[in-house]
Structure formats: structure tokens, C-alpha cells
Motif scaffolding. Sequence first.
Motif, PDB file in Angstrom:
ATOM      1  N   GLY A  46      39.135  50.374  36.822  1.00 39.71           N
ATOM      2  CA  GLY A  46      39.734  51.404  35.981  1.00 39.71           C
ATOM      3  C   GLY A  46      41.139  51.038  35.536  1.00 39.71           C
ATOM      4  N   ALA A  47      41.928  50.506  36.436  1.00 39.75           N
ATOM      5  CA  ALA A  47      43.314  50.161  36.102  1.00 39.75           C
ATOM      6  C   ALA A  47      43.391  48.949  35.182  1.00 39.75           C
ATOM      7  N   ALA A  48      42.463  48.003  35.342  1.00 46.60           N
ATOM      8  CA  ALA A  48      42.498  46.775  34.540  1.00 46.60           C
ATOM      9  C   ALA A  48      41.684  46.884  33.254  1.00 46.60           C
ATOM     10  N   GLY A  49      40.801  47.882  33.177  1.00 46.68           N
ATOM     11  CA  GLY A  49      39.983  48.050  31.984  1.00 46.68           C
ATOM     12  C   GLY A  49      38.814  47.080  31.905  1.00 46.68           C
ATOM     13  N   VAL A  50      38.288  46.692  33.068  1.00 51.26           N
ATOM     14  CA  VAL A  50      37.139  45.784  33.110  1.00 51.26           C
ATOM     15  C   VAL A  50      35.956  46.492  33.743  1.00 51.26           C
ATOM     16  N   THR A  51      34.771  45.953  33.548  1.00 55.35           N
ATOM     17  CA  THR A  51      33.587  46.537  34.168  1.00 55.35           C
ATOM     18  C   THR A  51      33.445  46.003  35.585  1.00 55.35           C
ATOM     19  N   TYR A  52      32.685  46.731  36.395  1.00 57.32           N
ATOM     20  CA  TYR A  52      32.459  46.268  37.767  1.00 57.32           C
ATOM     21  C   TYR A  52      31.677  44.958  37.755  1.00 57.32           C
ATOM     22  N   ARG A  53      30.794  44.793  36.781  1.00 56.23           N
ATOM     23  CA  ARG A  53      30.016  43.551  36.663  1.00 56.23           C
ATOM     24  C   ARG A  53      30.953  42.359  36.413  1.00 56.23           C
ATOM     25  N   GLN A  54      31.940  42.532  35.530  1.00 55.64           N
ATOM     26  CA  GLN A  54      32.919  41.474  35.286  1.00 55.64           C
ATOM     27  C   GLN A  54      33.702  41.167  36.551  1.00 55.64           C
ATOM     28  N   ASP A  56      32.925  41.653  39.682  1.00 61.06           N
ATOM     29  CA  ASP A  56      32.079  40.992  40.666  1.00 61.06           C
ATOM     30  C   ASP A  56      31.845  39.524  40.293  1.00 61.06           C
ATOM     31  N   TYR A  57      31.554  39.273  39.024  1.00 63.38           N
ATOM     32  CA  TYR A  57      31.316  37.904  38.562  1.00 63.38           C
ATOM     33  C   TYR A  57      32.558  37.036  38.757  1.00 63.38           C
ATOM     34  N   TRP A  58      33.712  37.562  38.387  1.00 63.11           N
ATOM     35  CA  TRP A  58      34.950  36.793  38.518  1.00 63.11           C
ATOM     36  C   TRP A  58      35.285  36.517  39.982  1.00 63.11           C
ATOM     37  N   ALA A  59      34.968  37.458  40.878  1.00 67.58           N
ATOM     38  CA  ALA A  59      35.204  37.229  42.310  1.00 67.58           C
ATOM     39  C   ALA A  59      34.248  36.157  42.839  1.00 67.58           C
ATOM     40  N   ARG A  60      32.959  36.251  42.452  1.00 65.31           N
ATOM     41  CA  ARG A  60      31.967  35.281  42.936  1.00 65.31           C
ATOM     42  C   ARG A  60      32.207  33.874  42.401  1.00 65.31           C
ATOM     43  N   THR A  61      32.746  33.763  41.179  1.00 71.49           N
ATOM     44  CA  THR A  61      32.970  32.440  40.582  1.00 71.49           C
ATOM     45  C   THR A  61      34.373  31.899  40.876  1.00 71.49           C
ATOM     46  N   GLY A  62      35.185  32.679  41.572  1.00 69.89           N
ATOM     47  CA  GLY A  62      36.506  32.202  41.963  1.00 69.89           C
ATOM     48  C   GLY A  62      37.590  32.360  40.913  1.00 69.89           C
ATOM     49  N   LEU A  63      37.298  33.027  39.797  1.00 71.81           N
ATOM     50  CA  LEU A  63      38.339  33.249  38.794  1.00 71.81           C
ATOM     51  C   LEU A  63      39.447  34.112  39.388  1.00 71.81           C
ATOM     52  N   LEU A  64      39.048  35.200  40.031  1.00 70.18           N
ATOM     53  CA  LEU A  64      40.029  36.050  40.700  1.00 70.18           C
ATOM     54  C   LEU A  64      39.358  36.739  41.881  1.00 70.18           C
ATOM     55  N   GLU A  65      39.676  36.254  43.060  1.00 67.07           N
ATOM     56  CA  GLU A  65      39.148  36.862  44.286  1.00 67.07           C
ATOM     57  C   GLU A  65      40.168  37.852  44.816  1.00 67.07           C
ATOM     58  N   ILE A  90      45.567  41.079  32.553  1.00 69.47           N
ATOM     59  CA  ILE A  90      45.936  39.977  31.666  1.00 69.47           C
ATOM     60  C   ILE A  90      44.683  39.207  31.245  1.00 69.47           C
ATOM     61  N   ILE A  91      43.775  38.968  32.191  1.00 67.32           N
ATOM     62  CA  ILE A  91      42.504  38.298  31.873  1.00 67.32           C
ATOM     63  C   ILE A  91      41.776  39.084  30.785  1.00 67.32           C
ATOM     64  N   LYS A  92      41.700  40.388  30.956  1.00 68.01           N
ATOM     65  CA  LYS A  92      41.010  41.255  29.995  1.00 68.01           C
ATOM     66  C   LYS A  92      41.640  41.139  28.606  1.00 68.01           C
ATOM     67  N   ARG A  93      42.959  41.161  28.555  1.00 65.74           N
ATOM     68  CA  ARG A  93      43.640  41.062  27.255  1.00 65.74           C
ATOM     69  C   ARG A  93      43.396  39.711  26.602  1.00 65.74           C
ATOM     70  N   LEU A  94      43.414  38.642  27.392  1.00 63.68           N
ATOM     71  CA  LEU A  94      43.151  37.308  26.844  1.00 63.68           C
ATOM     72  C   LEU A  94      41.719  37.214  26.324  1.00 63.68           C
ATOM     73  N   LEU A  95      40.771  37.753  27.082  1.00 62.24           N
ATOM     74  CA  LEU A  95      39.374  37.748  26.632  1.00 62.24           C
ATOM     75  C   LEU A  95      39.210  38.529  25.331  1.00 62.24           C
ATOM     76  N   THR A  97      41.198  38.882  22.986  1.00 63.44           N
ATOM     77  CA  THR A  97      41.761  38.192  21.826  1.00 63.44           C
ATOM     78  C   THR A  97      41.037  36.887  21.530  1.00 63.44           C
ATOM     79  N   GLY A  98      39.977  36.590  22.269  1.00 59.06           N
ATOM     80  CA  GLY A  98      39.153  35.434  21.960  1.00 59.06           C
ATOM     81  C   GLY A  98      39.488  34.155  22.692  1.00 59.06           C
ATOM     82  N   VAL A  99      40.375  34.213  23.682  1.00 58.72           N
ATOM     83  CA  VAL A  99      40.698  33.011  24.457  1.00 58.72           C
ATOM     84  C   VAL A  99      39.495  32.677  25.334  1.00 58.72           C
ATOM     85  N   SER A 100      39.157  31.398  25.422  1.00 61.39           N
ATOM     86  CA  SER A 100      37.987  30.976  26.195  1.00 61.39           C
ATOM     87  C   SER A 100      38.217  31.177  27.687  1.00 61.39           C
ATOM     88  N   LEU A 101      37.125  31.387  28.403  1.00 60.39           N
ATOM     89  CA  LEU A 101      37.204  31.568  29.854  1.00 60.39           C
ATOM     90  C   LEU A 101      37.789  30.327  30.520  1.00 60.39           C
TER      91      LEU A 101
END
Length: 196
Positions: A46-54, A56-65, A90-95, A97-101
Amino acid sequence: MSAGADAPGTQAGTGHEPRPSQGVLFTQDIPALDETIGYRGPTACGAAGVTYRQLDYWARTGLLEPSVRNPSGSGTQRLYSFRDILVLKIIKRLLDTGVSLQQIRVAVTALRERGVEDLARITLMSDGASVYECTSDDEVIDLVRGGQGVFGIAVGSVWREVEGQLAELPSERAGEPVAEHPSDELSARRRARRTS
């Protein structure tokens, strides 16, 4: 993060030192953080403006644990620190605007290596392909004049946004027994089973 040969922004993770001058964009009083206080996944989302699926994925892939508590088994809740949620936003804002993962992973690695005070004084600039780190308004101006900066993210401003959003939301302290969150559906089901 990257910087071109003529780019004034510091390339993160290369050993280049940022200029020591701090301009108007970068004067923020940042309070000390208690790194033992964490926020559950739904609160972080809620605070970051991302979905729970995002999340979870970012935690599992090591982007942000989560740095306060990373689950070690079934039933363990992830707890994200204030700093984690700041980086998530910040990740959400970069995404958006079209910045690649791939570029975001480089930027996040550099951001996580920064001290809290350094982090709050950075402005991230991007041309949609690369992310540049600026630590003074002169660097921002030079990037814009060079046509490299299309948009910017003042990390200190994002900091204040996240701080305001989290002010009224529930948090937990690391090391305390995991309490059931009143709005957690699973917790409500467990309570109902225990009482019946």
C-alpha cells in the motif's frame, strides 16, 4: 546506474565519488531510522503502490528482500523496513517510466549500498534506458542540458511521502512474537478455529 562519458551524474558502484556540494534540491533533514521496526507485506504494498504479486516476485528473485524479517518457513510474515519500502516506491516509479528491470536491479544494488543520509540526498535521473545518480543540482542541470535526463526522482521527496503513508499504519518490532494482524484474513480464520 550508469553515466555516460560526458555525464555529470555519478555511476553507482564504480568507485566514482559524488561531488560534495549539496544544492537546494538536496537539503533535507532525515530522521534516524529504527531498523528493527518492520511492516508486513500488505502495508508495504500500500505504501509503495505495488501489488502483492510484484512484492513476492521481487523478494523471491532477490530484487528486494525484506531486511527486518525474511520468511524462514510456513506462517512466517515478511517484515519490510522503512528503507525497503522507500526503495520499493522508487522501483515502482522507475518501472512506470519504462526503465528495464535489468537497469532497475543495478540501481537498487547501488541504492542499498548507500547510507541513509546519502540516500536521501540523491536525485535519480533517467532517459528511459539508463538511470543516473545525481548528488547536486549542478549535476541535474548538466544532465538535462546534455539531453540525458528525461525525468527525475528526488529520493528525499519520496522519503517524505513514504513517511507520511506509514505514519498511521501498523508496524512490528523484529524479535517480538509474531502477532496476528487484525485485518489479516488468515489470522481471522485461525482465531475462529481456536474459539470453536
